[in-house]
Design an enzyme around this catalytic site. Structure first.
Site, short mmCIF file in Angstrom:
data_model
loop_
_atom_site.label_atom_id
_atom_site.label_comp_id
_atom_site.label_asym_id
_atom_site.label_seq_id
_atom_site.Cartn_x
_atom_site.Cartn_y
_atom_site.Cartn_z
N CYS A 12 19.16 -17.06 -14.51
CA CYS A 12 18.65 -15.61 -14.32
C CYS A 12 19.87 -14.82 -13.74
O CYS A 12 21.04 -15.27 -13.85
CB CYS A 12 17.86 -15.59 -13.03
SG CYS A 12 18.45 -16.50 -11.56
N HIS A 74 21.09 -18.53 -2.70
CA HIS A 74 19.98 -18.41 -1.64
C HIS A 74 20.20 -17.73 -0.25
O HIS A 74 19.14 -17.50 0.11
CB HIS A 74 19.54 -20.05 -1.27
CG HIS A 74 19.09 -20.93 -2.69
ND1 HIS A 74 20.12 -21.98 -3.07
CD2 HIS A 74 18.17 -20.96 -3.63
CE1 HIS A 74 19.55 -22.34 -3.92
NE2 HIS A 74 18.47 -21.82 -4.37
N CYS A 96 22.20 -13.90 -4.25
CA CYS A 96 21.47 -13.06 -4.95
C CYS A 96 21.13 -11.78 -4.62
O CYS A 96 20.43 -11.79 -3.36
CB CYS A 96 20.50 -13.68 -5.62
SG CYS A 96 19.30 -12.77 -6.80
N GLU A 126 16.50 -20.61 1.05
CA GLU A 126 16.30 -19.15 1.10
C GLU A 126 15.51 -18.81 2.37
O GLU A 126 15.64 -17.92 3.03
CB GLU A 126 15.51 -18.75 -0.13
CG GLU A 126 15.35 -17.51 -0.04
CD GLU A 126 14.39 -16.89 -1.14
OE1 GLU A 126 14.73 -17.34 -2.43
OE2 GLU A 126 13.78 -15.68 -1.19
N CYS A 194 10.79 -12.59 -7.59
CA CYS A 194 11.57 -11.95 -8.30
C CYS A 194 11.31 -11.95 -9.82
O CYS A 194 10.31 -12.69 -10.50
CB CYS A 194 13.00 -12.43 -8.32
SG CYS A 194 13.27 -13.97 -9.13
N SER A 223 12.62 -24.71 -6.59
CA SER A 223 11.35 -24.33 -6.54
C SER A 223 10.81 -23.50 -7.66
O SER A 223 9.61 -23.99 -7.96
CB SER A 223 11.69 -23.31 -5.23
OG SER A 223 10.33 -22.60 -5.11
S1 SF4 Z 1 15.87 -14.50 -6.59
FE1 SF4 Z 1 15.31 -14.62 -8.50
S2 SF4 Z 1 17.14 -13.74 -9.60
FE2 SF4 Z 1 17.83 -14.11 -7.66
S3 SF4 Z 1 18.82 -16.25 -8.05
FE3 SF4 Z 1 16.74 -16.37 -7.22
S4 SF4 Z 1 15.49 -16.88 -9.29
FE4 SF4 Z 1 17.45 -15.80 -9.87
#
Ligand code: SF4
Length: 321
Positions: A12, A74, A96, A126, A194, A223
Site C-alpha cells: 500500500c 505503524h 503512515c 499500531e 484504511c 494483521s
Molecule cells: S494504514 Fe493502510 S495504507 Fe497505511 S500502512 Fe497501514 S495498511 Fe498501509
C-alpha cells in the site's frame, strides 16, 4: 490449474513510503540505522533490511545515544518520541499518514473530554501507539462482547476509533453494538480502516467463491494479511497465509483446479511472483489477473528526509513492480 490473481494486492502507499524512507536513510546516513519495531510486519522485508545493516529494536533504550532511528509505518506513542529526544537520536518518522489521522482523532476526542473506545487487537504496534496518545481516556474493544462489559464515566461522551487494518465486517459488528449501547457515540468523519485494507478485502470477498483455495502472501503477524485469509475462509474457501512459495504444502493443492492468490499490504511483489512461478512450473498454472479496483494513492517521504531525496535518487528493489 487456473490462478486468479487478485488486484489490488500487496504494498500500500504507507508501506511503500516506509520502505523508501528506510532505503533513503541507509543511502544518506549509512548503516547502522535503527528501526523501532519491524518497519512493516513482513519477514522477507525485515530480513532484506537486516542484511543491509538495519537493526530492529523493541526497546528504544537499545538505540545507542545519537544514532539514527526510524519509526515504523505503524506509528509510536508520544512516550517513545520523548525517549528518542532524551537519547539524542535523529528520529525519522515513517508513520503512515492514515495512522497519524487516527492519532489526531484520539488527541481531539481526549481534549474534548470523551472516553475513546478503540476497536483493535491488543498488543498490535499500531494499537499501542494510538492508545499512547491518550492512555487515561482510551479503552480497548476487541469484540462485541467487550462492549457489554465497558464502564465509562459519561455514556453521552464516548467516541470510537479503529485500528486501520481490521476486518471491515468484524469492525462493523462491534460498531453496531456500540451504537446500540451508546446512541450518542461520536465517530470519525471517515472510517479509520484504511483504503488498502478495505480494497484488498473487497477483492477477496468478490473472488474467493470462484476458487477452491486461497493463498495469501503475508506474515503471520501482519494483521491485514491475516484478515484476508480469515475472510476467504468465511466465504467458504480454505486459505493459507504464507511468507513465500517455500511454505506451500503440495497436499493443499491436491484436486485443486482454481487458486486465488493475493497479498497483504506489507508483502512485496517478489514473493507473489515466486509463488506464481512455482504454480506455473509444478502445476502448469495459467494466471488470470482479476482487477477489482485500481489504486493511485501515494504519500510523501517524511519531512526529515525530503532534502536528502533531492540529492539521492533511491528506489527500493522491494517497491519496483
Ligand atoms: S494504514 Fe493502510 S495504507 Fe497505511 S500502512 Fe497501514 S495498511 Fe498501509
Amino acid at each position: 490449474m487456473k490462478v486468479l490473481l487478485a488486484s489490488p494486492r500487496g504494498f500500500c502507499a504507507g508501506v511503500n513510503m516506509a520502505i523508501e524512507s528506510l532505503e533513503l536513510a541507509l543511502a544518506s546516513f549509512g548503516a547502522p540505522i535503527y528501526v523501532y519495531h519491524e518497519i512493516v510486519h513482513n519477514r522477507y522485508v525485515v530480513s532484506h533490511f537486516k542484511d543491509r545493516g538495519v537493526t530492529f529494536l523493541d526497546d528504544i533504550e537499545d538505540a545507542p545515544e545519537g544514532s539514527t532511528l526510524l519509526f515504523s509505518a505503524h506509528g509510536v506513542s508520544p512516550l517513545i518520541r520523548e525517549a528518542a529526544r532524551r537519547r539524542n537520536l535523529t528520529a525519522i518518522d515513517a508513520t503512515c499518514p492514515l495512522v497519524t489521522k487516527v492519532h489526531l482523532e484520539a488527541i481531539k476526542y481526549a481534549k474534548a473530554g470523551y472516553t475513546i473506545l478503540l476497536i483493535g487487537h491488543e498488543g498490535h504496534d499500531e494499537v499501542i501507539g494510538t492508545m499512547g496518545e491518550a492512555p487515561e481516556a482510551t479503552l480497548l474493544v476487541e469484540s462485541p462482547e467487550d462492549v457489554d462489559r465497558l464502564k465509562v464515566a459519561d455514556e453521552k461522551k464516548v467516541a470510537y476509533l479503529t485500528q486501520t487494518t481490521l476486518s471491515v465486517d468484524d469492525a462493523n459488528r462491534i460498531i453496531d453494538r456500540l451504537k446500540q449501547r451508546f446512541p450518542h457515540i461520536a465517530a470519525p468523519p471517515k472510517s479509520d480502516i484504511c483504503y488498502a485494507t478495505s480494497n484488498r478485502q473487497e477483492a477477496v470477498a468478490k473472488l474467493a467463491t470462484q476458487a477452491d483455495l486461497t493463498l495469501v502472501l503475508g506474515s503471520q503477524n501482519s494483521s491485514n494479511s491475516a484478515r484476508l485469509a480469515e475472510l476467504s475462509t468465511e466465504c467458504g474457501t480454505p486459505a493459507h497465509l504464507i511468507d513465500g512459495a517455500g511454505d506451500i504444502d503440495p497436499a493443499w493443492l491436491e484436486g485443486v483446479e482454481t487458486v486465488l492468490v493475493t497479498a497483504g499490504a506489507s508483502a512485496p511483489e517478489t514473493v507473489v511472483n515466486e509463488c506464481l512461478d512455482l504454480l506455473r512450473d509444478r502445476y502448469n498454472a495459467t494466471v488470470e489477473p482479476q482487477v477489482i479496483r485500481t489504486e493511485s494513492v501515494s504519500f510523501p517521504l517524511p519531512r526529515e528526509l525530503r532534502g536528502h531525496a533531492a540529492e539521492t535518487e533511491v528506489t527500493s528493489v522491494l517497491t519496483r513492480s
